[in-house]
Design a protein around this motif. Structure first.
Motif, PDB file in Angstrom:
ATOM      1  N   TYR A 167       0.820  -1.405  -0.043  1.00 40.54           N
ATOM      2  CA  TYR A 167      -0.117  -0.052  -0.201  1.00 40.54           C
ATOM      3  C   TYR A 167       0.874   1.022  -0.082  1.00 40.54           C
ATOM      4  O   TYR A 167       0.297   2.301  -0.292  1.00 40.54           O
ATOM      5  CB  TYR A 167      -1.071   0.102   1.100  1.00 40.54           C
ATOM      6  N   ILE A 212     -20.135   6.387   2.140  1.00 39.82           N
ATOM      7  CA  ILE A 212     -20.700   6.593   3.266  1.00 39.82           C
ATOM      8  C   ILE A 212     -21.641   7.871   3.422  1.00 39.82           C
ATOM      9  O   ILE A 212     -22.484   7.730   4.133  1.00 39.82           O
ATOM     10  CB  ILE A 212     -19.454   7.029   4.046  1.00 39.82           C
ATOM     11  N   THR A 248     -14.700  -4.448  -1.274  1.00 42.40           N
ATOM     12  CA  THR A 248     -14.963  -5.402   0.008  1.00 42.40           C
ATOM     13  C   THR A 248     -15.622  -4.653   0.860  1.00 42.40           C
ATOM     14  O   THR A 248     -16.626  -5.054   1.686  1.00 42.40           O
ATOM     15  CB  THR A 248     -13.630  -6.145   0.637  1.00 42.40           C
ATOM     16  N   VAL A 249     -15.064  -3.463   1.389  1.00 46.88           N
ATOM     17  CA  VAL A 249     -15.648  -2.379   2.357  1.00 46.88           C
ATOM     18  C   VAL A 249     -17.134  -2.052   1.837  1.00 46.88           C
ATOM     19  O   VAL A 249     -17.650  -1.685   2.743  1.00 46.88           O
ATOM     20  CB  VAL A 249     -14.641  -1.350   2.342  1.00 46.88           C
ATOM     21  N   PHE A 250     -17.072  -1.789   0.392  1.00 51.60           N
ATOM     22  CA  PHE A 250     -18.652  -1.278  -0.335  1.00 51.60           C
ATOM     23  C   PHE A 250     -19.534  -2.074   0.277  1.00 51.60           C
ATOM     24  O   PHE A 250     -20.698  -1.858   0.305  1.00 51.60           O
ATOM     25  CB  PHE A 250     -18.175  -1.145  -1.634  1.00 51.60           C
ATOM     26  N   GLY A 273     -19.903  -4.093   2.910  1.00 49.69           N
ATOM     27  CA  GLY A 273     -20.229  -3.678   4.287  1.00 49.69           C
ATOM     28  C   GLY A 273     -21.171  -2.200   4.425  1.00 49.69           C
ATOM     29  O   GLY A 273     -22.094  -2.271   5.073  1.00 49.69           O
ATOM     30  N   LEU A 274     -20.616  -1.267   3.603  1.00 50.00           N
ATOM     31  CA  LEU A 274     -21.305  -0.261   3.482  1.00 50.00           C
ATOM     32  C   LEU A 274     -22.766  -0.096   2.970  1.00 50.00           C
ATOM     33  O   LEU A 274     -23.726   0.460   3.318  1.00 50.00           O
ATOM     34  CB  LEU A 274     -20.310   0.926   2.948  1.00 50.00           C
ATOM     35  N   LEU A 318     -14.889   6.022  -1.119  1.00 51.71           N
ATOM     36  CA  LEU A 318     -15.337   5.549   0.400  1.00 51.71           C
ATOM     37  C   LEU A 318     -16.287   6.720   0.735  1.00 51.71           C
ATOM     38  O   LEU A 318     -17.356   6.430   1.324  1.00 51.71           O
ATOM     39  CB  LEU A 318     -14.236   5.353   1.075  1.00 51.71           C
ATOM     40  N   PHE A 334      -9.887  -4.313  -2.528  1.00 50.30           N
ATOM     41  CA  PHE A 334     -10.215  -4.296  -1.249  1.00 50.30           C
ATOM     42  C   PHE A 334     -11.065  -3.116  -0.721  1.00 50.30           C
ATOM     43  O   PHE A 334     -12.321  -3.293  -0.069  1.00 50.30           O
ATOM     44  CB  PHE A 334      -9.043  -3.790  -0.374  1.00 50.30           C
ATOM     45  N   LEU A 335     -11.219  -2.125  -1.493  1.00 52.52           N
ATOM     46  CA  LEU A 335     -12.142  -1.172  -1.494  1.00 52.52           C
ATOM     47  C   LEU A 335     -13.632  -1.414  -1.786  1.00 52.52           C
ATOM     48  O   LEU A 335     -14.725  -1.179  -0.870  1.00 52.52           O
ATOM     49  CB  LEU A 335     -11.992  -0.082  -2.653  1.00 52.52           C
ATOM     50  N   ASP A 345     -20.859  -5.418  -6.397  1.00 59.18           N
ATOM     51  CA  ASP A 345     -19.618  -5.138  -5.673  1.00 59.18           C
ATOM     52  C   ASP A 345     -18.938  -6.704  -5.309  1.00 59.18           C
ATOM     53  O   ASP A 345     -17.709  -6.954  -5.438  1.00 59.18           O
ATOM     54  CB  ASP A 345     -19.626  -4.533  -4.255  1.00 59.18           C
ATOM     55  N   TYR A 364     -25.104  -1.513   5.455  1.00 58.38           N
ATOM     56  CA  TYR A 364     -25.357  -0.458   6.336  1.00 58.38           C
ATOM     57  C   TYR A 364     -26.409   0.578   5.714  1.00 58.38           C
ATOM     58  O   TYR A 364     -27.281   1.097   6.288  1.00 58.38           O
ATOM     59  CB  TYR A 364     -24.088   0.496   6.713  1.00 58.38           C
TER      60      TYR A 364
END
Length: 207
Positions: free
Chosen positions: A8, A27, A178-180, A182-183, A23, A175-176, A158, A186
């Motif tokens: 990274y 959010i 993967t976070v998406f 979860g978001l 992100l 990775f982004l 995603d 939410y």
């Protein structure tokens, strides 16, 4: 962990900016904050270039569309600026039969577009790339229209996209996304809760 940190630390500056702004978009969108759209515009402008460079041409085309939708979403969410209140913006829910028709229609379009991309372009994963693109085009429209189920579409889109980015060694973007996921979960929870609280609108486009 050390290898991951080293990886990274050598990321393209452009990709870092794209990841951060992406992100912020998700959010802020989950919180029905109108500033999600400028963040979306920045991230999509960068990803247009990156995906074209890595021969994910349908994804690159999708980013151009996203830039336009960022402007459209900004307009839709601000059309009555003097009355704007995130908690009072009317959310919508589509009935199940409407979603079934949408999914079948988009699947047919995805196959046609995938066949064209396979025959006439050097793009990688033409059918998979086309499918995520076609569905994402529609899901973005659902965000702008404040349709609660948009988040369910994004969870599936995603999940599939992660495979594409891993195969192209776009690990930060994988990775982004993967976070998406979860978001998006939410976002669905939050929008569904607000829909029930503020008397949203149930829409049946199939009728």
């Amino acid at each position: 962990m050390e290898d991951l940190l080293n990886y990274y630390s050598t990321l393209s500056f452009l990709e870092i900016i794209a990841v951060i702004s992406s992100l912020l978009y998700v959010i802020l969108a989950a919180r029905t904050n109108v500033w999600c759209w400028p963040a979306a515009f920045i991230s999509t402008a960068i990803y247009t270039f990156l995906f074209y460079k890595f021969y994910l041409w349908m994804d690159s085309f999708l980013q151009v569309y996203y830039m336009g939708m960022a402007l459209y979403g900004w307009y839709c969410w601000n059309k009555h600026t003097e009355e704007f209140d995130a908690k009072k913006v009317q959310l919508k829910v589509y009935q199940l039969k409407t979603h079934i028709i949408i999914i079948i229609s988009l699947s047919v379009i995805s196959i046609i577009v995938g066949a064209l991309m396979d025959a006439y372009t050097p793009t990688d994963f033409p059918y998979l790339d086309s499918t995520t693109t076609v569905f994402a085009v529609f899901a973005t429209y659902l965000v702008a229209q404040k349709v609660v189920e948009n988040w369910l579409y994004w969870i599936v889109i995603d999940s599939v996209s992660i495979h594409l980015y891993v195969e192209k060694d776009l690990m930060p973007t994988a990775f982004l996304f993967t976070v998406f996921i979860g978001l998006a979960a939410y976002g669905y929870y939050k929008w569904r809760k607000e829909y029930k609280t503020y008397d949203g609108l149930t829409v049946n486009l199939a009728s």
